[in-house]
Design an enzyme around this catalytic site. Sequence first.
Site, PDB file in Angstrom:
ATOM      1  N   LYS A   1       5.289   6.636   5.725  1.00 19.01           N
ATOM      2  CA  LYS A   1       4.387   6.410   4.826  1.00 19.01           C
ATOM      3  C   LYS A   1       3.115   6.257   5.742  1.00 19.01           C
ATOM      4  CE  LYS A   1       3.758   2.096   3.400  1.00 19.01           C
ATOM      5  NZ  LYS A   1       2.295   1.488   3.794  1.00 19.01           N
TER       6      LYS A   1
ATOM      7  N   CYS B   1       7.351   2.128   7.078  1.00 15.15           N
ATOM      8  CA  CYS B   1       6.124   2.340   7.668  1.00 15.15           C
ATOM      9  C   CYS B   1       6.058   3.597   8.015  1.00 15.15           C
ATOM     10  CB  CYS B   1       6.253   1.064   8.655  1.00 15.15           C
ATOM     11  SG  CYS B   1       5.677  -0.449   8.261  1.00 15.15           S
TER      12      CYS B   1
ATOM     13  N   ARG C   1       8.912  -5.898  13.119  1.00 14.36           N
ATOM     14  CA  ARG C   1       9.889  -4.891  12.595  1.00 14.36           C
ATOM     15  C   ARG C   1      10.975  -5.746  11.644  1.00 14.36           C
ATOM     16  NH1 ARG C   1      12.537  -4.284  18.160  1.00 14.36           N
ATOM     17  NH2 ARG C   1      11.930  -6.333  18.048  1.00 14.36           N
TER      18      ARG C   1
ATOM     19  N   THR D   1       0.914  -1.267  -0.034  1.00 15.98           N
ATOM     20  CA  THR D   1      -0.006   0.100  -0.025  1.00 15.98           C
ATOM     21  C   THR D   1       0.937   1.353   0.086  1.00 15.98           C
ATOM     22  OG1 THR D   1      -0.190  -0.140   2.317  1.00 15.98           O
ATOM     23  CG2 THR D   1      -1.997  -0.982   1.162  1.00 15.98           C
TER      24      THR D   1
ATOM     25  N   GLY E   1      18.676  10.171  16.880  1.00 16.62           N
ATOM     26  CA  GLY E   1      19.290   9.556  15.670  1.00 16.62           C
ATOM     27  C   GLY E   1      19.162  10.810  14.408  1.00 16.62           C
TER      28      GLY E   1
ATOM     29  N   GLY F   1      13.219   6.321   9.366  1.00 11.14           N
ATOM     30  CA  GLY F   1      12.949   6.092   8.012  1.00 11.14           C
ATOM     31  C   GLY F   1      12.096   4.613   7.563  1.00 11.14           C
TER      32      GLY F   1
ATOM     33  N   LYS G   1      17.962   1.195   8.670  1.00 13.54           N
ATOM     34  CA  LYS G   1      18.392   0.647   9.957  1.00 13.54           C
ATOM     35  C   LYS G   1      19.044  -0.610   9.895  1.00 13.54           C
ATOM     36  CE  LYS G   1      14.485  -2.358  11.321  1.00 13.54           C
ATOM     37  NZ  LYS G   1      13.832  -2.679  12.191  1.00 13.54           N
TER      38      LYS G   1
END
Length: 436
Positions: free
Chosen positions: A266, A263, A154, A86, A256, A260, A326
């Site tokens: 967006k 998830c 994650r 999506t 940090g 980004g 990450k």
Amino acid sequence: MKIAMVGSGYVGLVSGACFADFGHDVVCIDKDQSKIDRLHDGVMPIYEPGLDALVESNVAAGRLSFTTDLAEGIAGAQAIFIAVGTPSRRGDGHADLSFVHAVAREVGEKLANDAVVVTKSTVPVGTGDEVERIIAETGCNHRVAVVSNPEFLREGAAIADFKRPDRIVIGTEDDFGREVMREVYRPLFLNESPILFVSRRSAELIKYAANAFLATKITFINEIADLCEKVGANVQDVSRGIGMDNRIGPKFLHAGPGYGGSCFPKDTLALLKTAEDYDSPIRIVEAVAKVNESRKRAMGRKVIDALGGPEAARGKKVALLGLTFKPNTDDMRDSPAIAIAQALGDAGVNVAGYDPEGMEQAAPLMPEVQMCKSPYEAIEGADAIAIVTEWDAFRALDFPRVKALANAPVLVDLRNIYKPDHMLAAGFTYLSIGRS
Ligand code: UDX
């Protein structure tokens, strides 16, 4: 129980492999023939620790298979998961639901038995109603319950997150839906993972609210870090000090370069779009999205300052260590490294980059960056080194070697993986986040 997983991307493949590992009979379906061919050959389309072994063992046990044929894949399945992408719709940030809608239509047309259709893709509130309407429109005459079951895994820890979740959220008010979903998650239920049954709309909103809250927590500590630098405080101590309060909790308080990934960026935008559509603004999340965007480029300016400012930086070389958003992933989506490299490039700085897993994905997104085969190759001749992603591979750099290779011993540690006093003792000019 037979489960069909439509969409064999990140969420679909991890969920499918884990369900198979619980003993269910799982078929992963994808339109992308080359992806399915590679899966048949045991080649994973994404990098996720442990996934290849999990897929291999479940394929060998005959519980996991792959196909491009939706009708064949869903035949006899009691639960059909929709786990297609999506993406953010270009222009307005709204989640693009065209893939979800297309799957709903095809499932409605090809369904040959009663089934529960489960949206696992992150979808805006009300999408379950749409999916239900689309399936009804196809004239499907089997019993269908449409359920929302958001995924919270994650990247990099996806298998552990799937198998030991903090909670399982099931959105349905339908008895058939509840019964089948209980069966799907029975193995986890036995592990005592709590299952929360709520309405479908609540489940849809829980996913967005959770991600927006976590993005807010990160952005909050990032701004506190900036203040720490100004007032001479240490953000790690502040995080610890506030995190020990049970009401706040210690997680997601690592300052940090900005969040980004696939998830948070967006989903915050999609939540804001829903809020706008319903004329119920969420101003905190509006601020979070704006602050995070500007933070990424600000990190580029921080590196430029370490080079002595814009004038001095022109023509110099910076080594970027870590390009993915990450560690333990090859995902470059909305990675801070992209904005940092752009800011450096715009300032006339030459950039060399290295990442343990993300080089292939990074190269087309960062054309200005010279990609290197090791951290040390990137560091050679560099006037500053910036750690952008906290990969383990960067936690114990060989400092004498780094100093011998670099043009100047300047380290900008955007993840605070080193201690300032150690770095000073090692002879580095050391800058980090929220530690003066
Ligand atoms: C996130 C959610 O955690 C997960 O529940 C959801 O299903 C998908 O989105 P993911 O994007 O894989 O997962 O990564 P996560 O570990 O949450 O990190 C997201 C971003 O936040 C990364 O850029 C990370 O570096 C950053 N982050 C995270 C911080 O800057 N500080 C923190 O304390 C935690």
